[in-house]
Scaffold this motif. Structure first.
Motif, PDB file in Angstrom:
ATOM      1  N   GLU A  35       0.862  -1.214   0.117  1.00  0.00           N
ATOM      2  CA  GLU A  35      -0.134  -0.055   0.004  1.00  0.00           C
ATOM      3  C   GLU A  35       1.011   1.245  -0.103  1.00  0.00           C
ATOM      4  O   GLU A  35       0.394   2.082  -0.676  1.00  0.00           O
ATOM      5  CB  GLU A  35      -0.951   0.139   1.296  1.00  0.00           C
ATOM      6  N   ALA A  36       1.868   1.141   0.469  1.00  0.00           N
ATOM      7  CA  ALA A  36       2.919   2.525   0.818  1.00  0.00           C
ATOM      8  C   ALA A  36       3.587   2.497  -0.752  1.00  0.00           C
ATOM      9  O   ALA A  36       3.750   3.649  -0.959  1.00  0.00           O
ATOM     10  CB  ALA A  36       4.036   2.159   1.768  1.00  0.00           C
ATOM     11  N   LEU A  37       3.928   1.558  -1.254  1.00  0.00           N
ATOM     12  CA  LEU A  37       4.303   1.849  -2.720  1.00  0.00           C
ATOM     13  C   LEU A  37       3.266   2.198  -3.554  1.00  0.00           C
ATOM     14  O   LEU A  37       3.760   3.115  -4.466  1.00  0.00           O
ATOM     15  CB  LEU A  37       4.903   0.369  -3.180  1.00  0.00           C
ATOM     16  N   LYS A  38       2.005   1.712  -3.489  1.00  0.00           N
ATOM     17  CA  LYS A  38       0.964   2.118  -4.230  1.00  0.00           C
ATOM     18  C   LYS A  38       0.703   3.832  -4.200  1.00  0.00           C
ATOM     19  O   LYS A  38       0.252   4.310  -5.214  1.00  0.00           O
ATOM     20  CB  LYS A  38      -0.023   1.427  -4.184  1.00  0.00           C
ATOM     21  N   ALA A  39       0.855   4.091  -2.811  1.00  0.00           N
ATOM     22  CA  ALA A  39       0.660   5.316  -2.754  1.00  0.00           C
ATOM     23  C   ALA A  39       1.864   6.460  -3.353  1.00  0.00           C
ATOM     24  O   ALA A  39       1.611   7.533  -3.686  1.00  0.00           O
ATOM     25  CB  ALA A  39       0.773   5.872  -1.168  1.00  0.00           C
ATOM     26  N   GLU A  40       2.781   5.707  -3.670  1.00  0.00           N
ATOM     27  CA  GLU A  40       4.063   6.378  -4.272  1.00  0.00           C
ATOM     28  C   GLU A  40       3.891   6.284  -5.959  1.00  0.00           C
ATOM     29  O   GLU A  40       4.882   6.518  -6.691  1.00  0.00           O
ATOM     30  CB  GLU A  40       5.396   6.061  -4.067  1.00  0.00           C
ATOM     31  N   GLY A  41       2.825   5.650  -6.448  1.00  0.00           N
ATOM     32  CA  GLY A  41       2.725   5.282  -7.899  1.00  0.00           C
ATOM     33  C   GLY A  41       3.533   4.049  -8.495  1.00  0.00           C
ATOM     34  O   GLY A  41       3.907   3.824  -9.449  1.00  0.00           O
ATOM     35  N   LEU A  42       3.762   3.105  -7.446  1.00  0.00           N
ATOM     36  CA  LEU A  42       4.416   1.878  -7.514  1.00  0.00           C
ATOM     37  C   LEU A  42       3.427   0.780  -7.455  1.00  0.00           C
ATOM     38  O   LEU A  42       3.113   0.535  -6.263  1.00  0.00           O
ATOM     39  CB  LEU A  42       5.641   1.715  -6.936  1.00  0.00           C
ATOM     40  N   PHE A  43       3.101   0.002  -8.455  1.00  0.00           N
ATOM     41  CA  PHE A  43       2.432  -1.174  -8.349  1.00  0.00           C
ATOM     42  C   PHE A  43       2.993  -2.544  -8.249  1.00  0.00           C
ATOM     43  O   PHE A  43       3.681  -3.202  -9.198  1.00  0.00           O
ATOM     44  CB  PHE A  43       1.276  -1.299  -9.469  1.00  0.00           C
ATOM     45  N   VAL A  44       3.050  -2.939  -6.832  1.00  0.00           N
ATOM     46  CA  VAL A  44       3.929  -4.268  -6.440  1.00  0.00           C
ATOM     47  C   VAL A  44       2.913  -5.201  -5.548  1.00  0.00           C
ATOM     48  O   VAL A  44       2.573  -4.675  -4.432  1.00  0.00           O
ATOM     49  CB  VAL A  44       5.235  -3.851  -5.883  1.00  0.00           C
ATOM     50  N   PRO A  45       2.508  -6.075  -5.906  1.00  0.00           N
ATOM     51  CA  PRO A  45       1.567  -6.877  -5.244  1.00  0.00           C
ATOM     52  C   PRO A  45       2.155  -7.483  -3.970  1.00  0.00           C
ATOM     53  O   PRO A  45       3.269  -7.896  -3.848  1.00  0.00           O
ATOM     54  CB  PRO A  45       1.003  -7.908  -6.225  1.00  0.00           C
ATOM     55  N   ALA A  46       1.404  -7.686  -3.008  1.00  0.00           N
ATOM     56  CA  ALA A  46       1.811  -8.371  -1.769  1.00  0.00           C
ATOM     57  C   ALA A  46       1.271  -9.899  -1.723  1.00  0.00           C
ATOM     58  O   ALA A  46       0.078 -10.078  -2.135  1.00  0.00           O
ATOM     59  CB  ALA A  46       1.051  -7.979  -0.535  1.00  0.00           C
ATOM     60  N   ILE A  47       1.931 -10.760  -1.769  1.00  0.00           N
ATOM     61  CA  ILE A  47       1.675 -12.271  -1.944  1.00  0.00           C
ATOM     62  C   ILE A  47       1.800 -12.843  -0.476  1.00  0.00           C
ATOM     63  O   ILE A  47       2.776 -12.880   0.155  1.00  0.00           O
ATOM     64  CB  ILE A  47       2.438 -12.923  -2.916  1.00  0.00           C
ATOM     65  N   ARG A  48       0.566 -13.369   0.016  1.00  0.00           N
ATOM     66  CA  ARG A  48       0.640 -14.021   1.294  1.00  0.00           C
ATOM     67  C   ARG A  48      -0.062 -15.157   1.297  1.00  0.00           C
ATOM     68  O   ARG A  48      -0.732 -15.694   0.470  1.00  0.00           O
ATOM     69  CB  ARG A  48      -0.217 -12.886   2.107  1.00  0.00           C
ATOM     70  N   PRO A  49      -0.081 -16.126   2.612  1.00  0.00           N
ATOM     71  CA  PRO A  49      -0.640 -17.321   2.726  1.00  0.00           C
ATOM     72  C   PRO A  49      -2.059 -17.321   2.246  1.00  0.00           C
ATOM     73  O   PRO A  49      -2.690 -16.188   2.608  1.00  0.00           O
ATOM     74  CB  PRO A  49      -0.357 -17.686   4.152  1.00  0.00           C
ATOM     75  N   PRO A  50      -2.501 -18.273   1.716  1.00  0.00           N
ATOM     76  CA  PRO A  50      -2.094 -19.587   1.392  1.00  0.00           C
ATOM     77  C   PRO A  50      -1.600 -19.569   0.100  1.00  0.00           C
ATOM     78  O   PRO A  50      -1.011 -20.794  -0.297  1.00  0.00           O
ATOM     79  CB  PRO A  50      -3.330 -20.485   1.227  1.00  0.00           C
ATOM     80  N   THR A  51      -1.046 -18.676  -0.549  1.00  0.00           N
ATOM     81  CA  THR A  51      -0.427 -18.574  -1.849  1.00  0.00           C
ATOM     82  C   THR A  51       0.907 -19.271  -1.783  1.00  0.00           C
ATOM     83  O   THR A  51       1.750 -19.649  -2.554  1.00  0.00           O
ATOM     84  CB  THR A  51      -0.575 -17.178  -2.825  1.00  0.00           C
ATOM     85  N   VAL A  52       1.463 -18.591  -0.612  1.00  0.00           N
ATOM     86  CA  VAL A  52       2.875 -18.950  -0.171  1.00  0.00           C
ATOM     87  C   VAL A  52       2.753 -19.519   1.070  1.00  0.00           C
ATOM     88  O   VAL A  52       1.908 -19.366   1.933  1.00  0.00           O
ATOM     89  CB  VAL A  52       3.883 -17.883  -0.388  1.00  0.00           C
ATOM     90  N   PRO A  53       3.903 -20.378   1.715  1.00  0.00           N
ATOM     91  CA  PRO A  53       3.882 -20.660   2.953  1.00  0.00           C
ATOM     92  C   PRO A  53       3.651 -19.589   4.024  1.00  0.00           C
ATOM     93  O   PRO A  53       3.913 -18.477   3.944  1.00  0.00           O
ATOM     94  CB  PRO A  53       5.267 -21.659   3.212  1.00  0.00           C
ATOM     95  N   PRO A  54       3.149 -20.154   5.339  1.00  0.00           N
ATOM     96  CA  PRO A  54       3.274 -19.204   6.513  1.00  0.00           C
ATOM     97  C   PRO A  54       4.689 -18.476   6.855  1.00  0.00           C
ATOM     98  O   PRO A  54       5.585 -19.258   6.550  1.00  0.00           O
ATOM     99  CB  PRO A  54       2.583 -20.167   7.749  1.00  0.00           C
ATOM    100  N   ASN A  55       4.433 -17.437   7.183  1.00  0.00           N
ATOM    101  CA  ASN A  55       5.558 -16.509   7.560  1.00  0.00           C
ATOM    102  C   ASN A  55       6.452 -16.249   6.524  1.00  0.00           C
ATOM    103  O   ASN A  55       7.709 -15.872   6.439  1.00  0.00           O
ATOM    104  CB  ASN A  55       6.418 -17.164   8.747  1.00  0.00           C
ATOM    105  N   SER A  56       5.975 -16.373   5.321  1.00  0.00           N
ATOM    106  CA  SER A  56       6.713 -16.187   3.980  1.00  0.00           C
ATOM    107  C   SER A  56       6.177 -15.277   3.074  1.00  0.00           C
ATOM    108  O   SER A  56       6.380 -14.978   1.719  1.00  0.00           O
ATOM    109  CB  SER A  56       7.205 -17.459   3.337  1.00  0.00           C
ATOM    110  N   ALA A  57       5.373 -14.472   3.490  1.00  0.00           N
ATOM    111  CA  ALA A  57       4.654 -13.258   2.755  1.00  0.00           C
ATOM    112  C   ALA A  57       5.636 -12.316   2.175  1.00  0.00           C
ATOM    113  O   ALA A  57       6.859 -12.116   2.679  1.00  0.00           O
ATOM    114  CB  ALA A  57       3.595 -12.453   3.713  1.00  0.00           C
TER     115      ALA A  57
END
Length: 372
Positions: free
Chosen positions: A319-341
């Protein structure tokens, strides 16, 4: 809860998303072909000549000359007997697994395979055994437990970690155990190897005719910049899939105009050494700029994951990157293992050096570990 976004401009490095100008670092359009004028013109010409819809499944009357020509071109490019077109990569993976194995057989799969390969194995009725990520020794142990027809399935390039499968070792195991080897090279085709031929060629394998037990799956919506998918391999298994694979038999074919556009894309990919050099330069730039961040996973591909750990922190950073005009997605569980967002950064031949410098500066300001 995951939320979608809506773009108001075509796919590219600089876009308008939800009404805001953005530099996009989240696309699979690795060579910047999704809006290429030659491909756009080919699609328009294809629609003018062949119309919009295919109107039927391939084996009814939905298989047109552009489909046949594209299948021949893909097979020639990969130096295999045959290729078979599908409407999506998900369908192609369901087809290649379910068309060749079933009840009483065994699928041996990398634990980090794409969800479509996991679903394909489960829906096939075969027993699913999973081996530790990129661990051929564990794969061999699972093969020793397998019954019936055996099939090893793996991504070529893994979509969340950006690393590549050890294909030489897996091919040797397939040959030793008389097993199928299926490689989903969605993120490798167009990007890696001589002429963009993918992860096998990048790793120096199969310069001539590949073995009959080897099948490759590719999507056309990533480096190709169009849409759809294909399975490529030897004549016998491809004919079995043509006759038996339900995702091929029971769906309307993709528009023939799309096949015309993809033929134009394939020509650009075959001549695209400069495009491949461009994304490699941007990857090297990013990795140099974030070399002191411990969460930057080792990857020589356009997929550059920056692990931050907690899901809330990954969302905050995105969200902070998006506020600066940079679109980088956050990938989090269950797409990736726990604690590896993570932040999943993807780079393209269409990114400029200045764009990547802007991203590096923003990340170094937002993440303490990248501040030196």
């Amino acid at each position: 809860m995951r939320r979608g976004v809506t773009a108001q401009t075509p796919q590219g490095a600089a876009m308008q998303i939800d009404g805001q100008p953005m530099l996009s670092f989240c696309s699979n359009d690795y060579l910047g072909l999704a809006n290429h004028p030659q491909i756009v013109a080919a699609l328009a010409a294809g629609a003018e000549r062949w119309g919009v819809g295919a109107g039927a499944a391939h084996l009814i009357n939905g298989h047109f000359e552009p489909h046949a020509e594209l299948e021949t071109a893909l097979a020639g490019w990969l130096r295999v007997d045959r290729a078979l077109l599908f409407s999506t990569g998900y369908m192609a993976n369901l087809a290649v697994v379910g068309g060749l194995v079933g009840r009483g057989d065994t699928v041996i799969a990398d634990r980090l395979n794409h969800a479509s390969l996991v679903d394909a194995a489960q829906l096939s009725g075969a027993k699913l055994l999973r081996y530790r990520h990129n661990d051929p020794e564990d794969c061999a142990r699972q093969l020793a437990r397998a019954r019936g027809t055996r099939m090893i399935v793996t991504d070529g390039v893994f979509s969340m970690d950006g690393d590549a499968a050890p294909l030489a070792a897996l091919l040797e195991l397939a040959e030793r155990h008389d097993a199928w080897l299926v490689i989903d090279d969605a993120h490798g085709f167009g990007v890696w190897g001589a002429g963009g031929r993918g992860t096998l060629r990048e790793q120096g394998l199969c310069p001539g005719s590949p073995p009959e037990r080897l099948l490759q799956v590719g999507t056309l919506g990533k480096a190709f910049g169009t849409a759809g998918a294909f399975i490529a391999g030897a004549q016998m298994p491809l004919e079995v899939l043509r006759q038996r694979a339900r995702p091929y038999l029971f769906t309307t074919a993709a528009p023939p105009a799309l096949a015309v556009a993809t033929q134009a894309s394939l020509q650009l990919i075959q001549q695209g050494d400069d495009l491949r050099a461009a994304w490699r330069a941007r990857v090297a730039q990013l990795r140099t700029g974030l070399a002191d961040h411990p969460g930057l996973l080792a990857s020589a591909t356009p997929i550059q994951p920056l692990v931050v750990g907690s899901a809330p922190e990954s969302i905050r950073l995105a969200e902070a990157l998006k506020a600066e005009g940079l679109f980088v997605p956050a990938i989090r569980p269950p797409t990736v293992p726990p604690n590896s967002a993570r932040l999943r950064i993807t780079l393209s031949a269409s990114h400029s050096e200045a764009m990547v410098d802007t991203l590096i500066a923003a990340l170094r300001a937002l993440i303490p570990q990248a501040s030196g």
